[in-house]
Design a protein around this motif. Structure first.
Motif, PDB file in Angstrom:
ATOM      1  N   THR A 151     -13.788  -0.852  -3.328  1.00 36.17           N
ATOM      2  CA  THR A 151     -12.532  -1.191  -2.657  1.00 36.17           C
ATOM      3  C   THR A 151     -11.310  -0.463  -3.099  1.00 36.17           C
ATOM      4  OG1 THR A 151     -13.374  -3.511  -2.208  1.00 36.17           O
ATOM      5  CG2 THR A 151     -10.885  -3.203  -2.060  1.00 36.17           C
ATOM      6  N   ILE A 152     -10.700   0.183  -2.351  1.00 35.22           N
ATOM      7  CA  ILE A 152      -9.615   1.250  -2.721  1.00 35.22           C
ATOM      8  C   ILE A 152      -8.311   0.704  -2.126  1.00 35.22           C
ATOM      9  CG2 ILE A 152      -8.512   3.350  -2.508  1.00 35.22           C
ATOM     10  CD1 ILE A 152     -10.954   4.709  -3.046  1.00 35.22           C
ATOM     11  N   PHE A 153      -7.293   0.629  -2.797  1.00 35.20           N
ATOM     12  CA  PHE A 153      -5.882  -0.240  -2.350  1.00 35.20           C
ATOM     13  C   PHE A 153      -4.853   1.005  -1.774  1.00 35.20           C
ATOM     14  CE2 PHE A 153      -7.781  -3.918  -4.066  1.00 35.20           C
ATOM     15  CZ  PHE A 153      -7.338  -4.856  -3.492  1.00 35.20           C
ATOM     16  N   THR A 154      -4.437   0.819  -0.643  1.00 36.10           N
ATOM     17  CA  THR A 154      -3.373   1.785  -0.112  1.00 36.10           C
ATOM     18  C   THR A 154      -2.192   1.742  -1.250  1.00 36.10           C
ATOM     19  OG1 THR A 154      -2.201  -0.107   1.201  1.00 36.10           O
ATOM     20  CG2 THR A 154      -4.116   1.007   2.296  1.00 36.10           C
ATOM     21  N   SER A 155      -1.151   2.499  -0.857  1.00 35.63           N
ATOM     22  CA  SER A 155      -0.032   2.730  -2.010  1.00 35.63           C
ATOM     23  C   SER A 155       0.889   1.345  -1.766  1.00 35.63           C
ATOM     24  CB  SER A 155       0.535   3.975  -1.363  1.00 35.63           C
ATOM     25  OG  SER A 155       1.065   3.842  -0.301  1.00 35.63           O
ATOM     26  N   GLY A 156       0.941   0.833  -0.780  1.00 32.81           N
ATOM     27  CA  GLY A 156       1.645  -0.425  -0.590  1.00 32.81           C
ATOM     28  C   GLY A 156       3.186  -0.017  -0.283  1.00 32.81           C
ATOM     29  N   SER A 157       3.255   1.145   0.266  1.00 33.83           N
ATOM     30  CA  SER A 157       4.669   1.511   0.437  1.00 33.83           C
ATOM     31  C   SER A 157       5.200   1.058   1.390  1.00 33.83           C
ATOM     32  CB  SER A 157       4.648   3.157   0.803  1.00 33.83           C
ATOM     33  OG  SER A 157       3.607   3.628   1.983  1.00 33.83           O
ATOM     34  N   THR A 158       4.503   0.196   2.364  1.00 32.56           N
ATOM     35  CA  THR A 158       4.970  -0.520   3.659  1.00 32.56           C
ATOM     36  C   THR A 158       5.099  -2.067   3.408  1.00 32.56           C
ATOM     37  OG1 THR A 158       2.899  -0.687   4.752  1.00 32.56           O
ATOM     38  CG2 THR A 158       4.527   1.273   5.062  1.00 32.56           C
ATOM     39  N   GLY A 159       4.920  -2.416   2.129  1.00 31.88           N
ATOM     40  CA  GLY A 159       4.749  -3.896   1.777  1.00 31.88           C
ATOM     41  C   GLY A 159       3.710  -3.968   0.573  1.00 31.88           C
ATOM     42  N   ARG A 160       3.055  -5.004   0.904  1.00 29.17           N
ATOM     43  CA  ARG A 160       1.622  -5.398  -0.114  1.00 29.17           C
ATOM     44  C   ARG A 160       0.593  -4.213   0.247  1.00 29.17           C
ATOM     45  NH1 ARG A 160       1.954  -9.085  -4.289  1.00 29.17           N
ATOM     46  NH2 ARG A 160       1.647 -10.987  -3.865  1.00 29.17           N
ATOM     47  N   PRO A 161      -0.147  -3.927  -1.084  1.00 27.83           N
ATOM     48  CA  PRO A 161      -1.123  -2.740  -0.860  1.00 27.83           C
ATOM     49  C   PRO A 161      -2.231  -3.618  -0.004  1.00 27.83           C
ATOM     50  CG  PRO A 161      -0.531  -3.004  -3.112  1.00 27.83           C
ATOM     51  CD  PRO A 161       0.232  -4.088  -2.210  1.00 27.83           C
ATOM     52  N   LYS A 162      -2.938  -2.862   0.861  1.00 24.60           N
ATOM     53  CA  LYS A 162      -3.961  -3.537   1.361  1.00 24.60           C
ATOM     54  C   LYS A 162      -5.575  -2.871   0.956  1.00 24.60           C
ATOM     55  CE  LYS A 162      -1.305  -3.964   5.403  1.00 24.60           C
ATOM     56  NZ  LYS A 162      -0.014  -3.514   4.725  1.00 24.60           N
ATOM     57  N   GLY A 163      -6.312  -3.638   0.336  1.00 28.03           N
ATOM     58  CA  GLY A 163      -7.640  -3.190   0.089  1.00 28.03           C
ATOM     59  C   GLY A 163      -8.343  -2.740   1.184  1.00 28.03           C
ATOM     60  N   VAL A 164      -8.955  -1.724   1.309  1.00 26.44           N
ATOM     61  CA  VAL A 164     -10.130  -1.213   2.110  1.00 26.44           C
ATOM     62  C   VAL A 164     -11.494  -1.082   1.422  1.00 26.44           C
ATOM     63  CG1 VAL A 164     -10.649   0.714   3.707  1.00 26.44           C
ATOM     64  CG2 VAL A 164      -8.105   0.060   3.177  1.00 26.44           C
TER      65      VAL A 164
END
Length: 173
Positions: A111-124
């Motif tokens: 599970t890798i999390f996004t940078s969260g630059s648009t809000g909360r990071p999202k886990g993929v």
């Protein structure tokens, strides 16, 4: 440490042999690794651990525990990875009989999390079958072999690192 199929394990280790050992150990046990940047703010690390359900965090044995991990308090078990002791030659692969359960292609690999630059990071989260499919495609398109060397240049918190972490060992590079 209770790691088996679909069990999330956070990995908070700088680029090193210990990082490779940690990621591959989680996968061998059937778990899913959740990379956390060693410089991540405590709130981000906590969010990633809570969202992924990780109860174990792997850190580098020879270095101070990152502040992001210390900030998690008793919410996780911290295990130090030490790659300074040589492994005996001829160690065989982990089998389903040695795991907590049978490892299936649809079980989570990471599970890798996004940078969260648009809000909360999202886990993929990606399953083993998707990762293996992508790795085999990549090796068909850009073959490497035992005489090749591959640089781990991409931060392991970014999905592009997956090919760098696994393809060389698949090919004996």
């Amino acid at each position: 440490a209770g790691v088996g199929p679909d069990v999330a394990v956070a990995v908070c280790i700088p680029r090193s042999v210990e990082l490779l050992v940690a990621v591959h150990a989680v996968i061998a046990a059937g778990g899913q690794y959740v990379p956390i940047d060693t410089g991540a703010p405590v709130d981000r690390a906590r969010y990633m651990v809570e969202t992924s359900g990780a109860s174990v965090v792997l850190v580098h044995a020879g270095l101070a525990v990152p502040a992001s991990v210390v900030g998690l308090g008793d919410a996780v078990e911290v295990i130090a990875v030490d790659a300074s002791v040589p492994v005996e030659a001829g160690v065989s692969a982990v089998t389903d009989a040695e795991r907590r359960g049978r490892l299936l292609p649809q079980h989570a690999a990471y599970t890798i999390f996004t940078s969260g630059s648009t809000g909360r990071p999202k886990g993929v989260t990606l399953p083993h079958e998707a990762v293996v499919n992508r790795l085999r495609w990549g090796l068909d398109e850009l073959p490497i072999g035992p005489d090749d060397m591959v640089v781990l240049k991409t931060p392991y918190t970014f999905d592009c690192s997956v090919a760098e972490l696994f393809a060389p060992l698949m090919q004996g590079s």
